[in-house]
Design a protein around this motif. Structure first.
Motif: not given
Lengths: 385, 385
Positions: B351-352, B355, B375, B378, B381-382
Motif C-alpha cells: 500500500i505505501p 500511494l 490519506e 490509504r 486500500y487498507e
C-alpha cells in the motif's frame, strides 16, 4: 431483443445559457435562415439571444410556420432559401418548426414536385440543407430524430417522412426557455412524451431489459416531474428533467430492438383531423381505452408496467392491470388533460366517420401484432367515450 | 442537472448476423486494414465472416495488438498504414483492439512524435483515419466513444487520450460472437460495465432523474444477467442484454449532466500496474471499500442505490448502506471475482508503494469532490485488504 440499427448523431447542447455556444455549431461563413413559428420566440427574448449568438453570420429569418406545419407555408420558405442562397437552417421553436424546417431542408434540393417527398415518405431524398435547432418546447423529440409530419392544406392530407439527410446536426436545449410556455403546452408536451414512450414499451416482452428499464425511467420521471412542471413553472430541475425525457423518448434509443405499437397515435390523429382536438389530448383519450381493450395481447407488459412504474404488484392480474390503467388516466387528468371523449363534447356519434377515415388510409391492421382491425378500433373509440 | 454536451454519433448495428451489412458502412473502394489481437477471432470464425462481408474491398490485416495495447506495437501498424496507403481501419476484437486502433487512426496523420498524442491527451489531433469496429468482447464501451488508453512498454507509462476524430463511425455488435469467450472475460466485462456505471452514478444527487434511472436500469440489468451469462453462455437474450449494457454504460449518455467519480478506476489502475491484477478485478477490490470509506459524502446516492437497485428501504441509514455494499460485494463474488486483496495473495504491504505511485502522478485529489487525498486512498486500500 430484436436486431436493430441505431444512429443518434445529433449533438445535444443542454442547459441554461448553452445558446452562447451556438456559433461553434454552424460552419463559419454560412448564410443562415432562422425559421420560427408565431413569434412567441421574439416576445420571450429567445430570438434576441439567437441573434446575439450569430452576430458574425449573415442571418435572415422566415416566420409563420404553423402548428401542423403546412406545405403551402413551407414552400414559401423554400423560395427564400433558393433566392437568398441560404446554406444553413436554424429552427427556433418546437416540434412543428422543427418538422417544417426538415421539409424545407429537403425540398430545397428536390425536383419539380416536393410533395413527392411525402408521397415517398422521404425515401428518395438524396440531399438536404444542413440544419440545427434551438428548442423552446419539449414534446415531440423532433430535435434529435430524422422524422417530420407535414400537412397539405389544399387537400387536408397530413403525411410523414423520414430521411437521414434531415437529421438535425445539433439541438440547443435550454430549460429556461420553457418557463414562459402556456400551461397547456407543457401539459401536452409531457403527455406526448409519455405516450411516445408507451408506444415503444407497452407491447410484448422480447427480453430487452435495457430498453425496458430506460422506458420505465422516462415514464417514472414524467410522472414525478409533470405535475410539478405545472405547479412550479420556474423550477429549473423539473423543467430540465421534462425536457430531457421528451428528447430521450423519441430519438430512437428506447425503441431500438423492441416491437412498437403506435396505434394510439393513429387513432388519435383522426380525432385531431375531424374535431381539432390537440394531439396530446387525443392520446390521453385513446391510450387508456386501448390498454383496456388490448389487455390480453399486452398482458405481460401491462403487468410489468403496473409493477415497475406504478408499484402495483399485489392482487390478481386483472386487478393490477385495472389499477395501472386508472393510474395512467389519473396522471393525464392531473396534467389537466381530460381522458374521455365526452370531456371534449363528443358523444361518440362520429365514431363511424372516424373508422371510415382509418379505412380510407388503409389503417386496418394497427399495433405491434397488426391485429387492431377496424372492429377493434371501433371498440377502442367506444370505450373512450 | 448540470449543463452538458452530448454527442453519440457511432452507428450501432446490433444483433445476430448484422455483420452482413458491414460493407454498407465502409466507403466503396476503401483500402481497409483489419486490426485484431491475439488471433482468437480467427479461431472462432469471426474473421472469416468479416472477410466474407468485405469481399469487394482491398483488405489487409494487422494482428497482435495486446491487452493494454502498446505504443511500440501500434507504431508498427502505423507504418503499414502509411506504406499501404490504407484509408479505413476496422477493429475486430475487444476494448484493447479498439483503443489501439484509435491510436493508429490518429498517429497516421500525426507529425514527428506520436507519443505526444498521449502527452496532450488528444487535444491536438487534427485528423484521423475513419474507423469502425466489429466488437467481440462487451466491456469497455470503446466501440462507441472517443477515448482510448495506450501503454508505452519502454517506460511503463499508461496514458489516455480522447478526440472526436477517433470516434468510431460504426460498431457491429453481435452477441453470438461472445459465446466462445472465456468465463473470466465475461465476468470481467460485466464488472467493468457495472463499475463504469457506478462511477457516473454514485456521487451526489443533482436532480438528474433520467440519468439516474438509466444508470439504475443498467445496474439492474447487469445484476440480473451477469450471473446468467456465466451459467448459460449461449443464451442469446442474456448475452445481448450484457452487450448492450456495456455499450450504454460508457457512450456518454448516463454521464451527461451529472458529477462523476472515477477514483475506483484510478486506485485500481495502480493495482494492475504493480501486481498485474486484471482491470475488472481491481475495480471489484476497490469499489466496496471506497463506498464504505466515502459513505458520508455519498450518503444520498448510496441510499438511493440501496433502495432502487437492491430493494433495501427499511432500517436505519447505516444499515441500508451496509446492506448495499455487501450486496455489491456479493454480486462481484457471484461473478467469480474476489473482492479482497488477500484473495489475490496481497497482504497490504504494498500500500505505501501504491500511494507513492498515486502521488507521482499527481492523483492526490480524486473523486467527485476532489477530496480523496492520499490519506483517504490509504484508508480505501487498507479497508480492501
Amino acid at each position: 431483443m430484436n436486431n436493430f440499427t441505431l444512429h443518434t448523431p445529433t449533438r445535444i447542447l443542454f442547459g441554461e445559457g448553452q445558446i452562447a455556444h451556438l456559433s461553434n455549431e454552424i460552419p463559419v461563413g454560412s448564410k443562415v435562415l432562422i425559421t420560427f413559428g408565431g413569434g412567441s420566440v421574439k416576445k420571450t427574448g429567445v430570438m434576441d439571444q439567437v441573434y446575439s449568438a450569430l452576430k458574425d453570420f449573415d442571418v435572415q429569418e422566415f416566420g409563420g410556420i404553423e402548428p401542423n406545419p403546412s406545405y403551402e407555408t413551407l414552400m414559401k420558405a423554400v423560395e427564400v432559401v433558393k433566392a437568398q442562397k441560404i446554406d444553413f437552417l436554424l429552427a427556433v421553436g418546437g416540434g412543428s418548426v422543427l418538422d417544417g424546417t426538415k421539409f424545407i431542408a429537403a425540398a430545397a434540393f428536390y425536383g419539380e414536385e416536393p410533395w413527392n417527398i411525402l408521397q415517398t415518405q422521404g425515401a428518395d431524398i438524396k440531399q438536404a440543407l444542413p440544419m440545427g435547432s434551438v428548442l423552446t418546447l419539449p414534446a415531440t423529440g423532433s430535435e434529435s430524430n430524422n422524422g417530420a409530419v407535414i400537412t397539405r392544406r389544399a387537400t387536408g392530407d397530413k403525411q410523414a417522412f423520414r430521411s437521414p439527410f434531415v437529421q438535425p446536426l445539433f439541438a440547443v436545449l435550454d430549460p429556461v426557455y420553457t418557463y414562459t410556455l402556456p400551461e397547456r403546452q407543457i401539459a401536452n408536451g409531457v403527455v406526448d412524451a409519455f405516450v411516445h414512450t408507451i408506444e415503444q414499451y407497452l407491447t410484448y416482452p422480447v427480453e430487452a431489459k435495457v430498453q425496458d428499464r430506460f422506458a420505465e425511467g422516462l415514464l417514472l420521471t414524467l410522472i414525478e416531474e409533470g405535475p410539478k412542471a405545472l405547479k412550479e413553472p420556474e423550477n429549473y430541475a423539473v423543467r430540465a428533467n421534462v425536457m430531457w425525457s421528451a428528447t430521450m423518448a423519441l430519438n430512437g434509443l428506447i425503441g431500438a430492438g423492441v416491437p412498437q405499437d403506435w396505434a394510439t397515435h393513429m387513432l388519435g390523429h383522426e380525432l385531431t383531423a375531424m374535431h381539432g382536438i390537440d394531439h396530446a389530448q387525443t392520446l390521453a383519450i385513446v391510450l387508456p381505452s386501448l390498454m383496456n381493450i388490448k389487455r390480453e395481447q399486452k398482458r405481460g407488459k401491462l403487468l410489468q408496467y403496473a409493477d415497475r412504474v406504478w408499484g402495483f404488484n399485489e392482487g390478481d392480474e386483472e386487478q393490477r392491470i385495472d389499477l395501472a390503467i386508472t393510474a395512467t388516466r389519473e396522471f393525464f387528468e392531473a396534467m389537466g388533460i381530460p381522458t374521455r371523449m365526452q370531456d371534449y363534447q363528443l358523444d361518440g356519434s362520429s365514431i363511424p366517420a372516424l373508422l371510415v377515415k382509418l379505412e380510407e388510409k388503409g389503417l386496418t391492421q394497427l399495433g405491434e401484432h397488426q391485429d387492431i382491425t377496424l372492429e377493434v378500433s371501433r371498440q377502442i373509440y367506444e370505450d373512450a367515450r
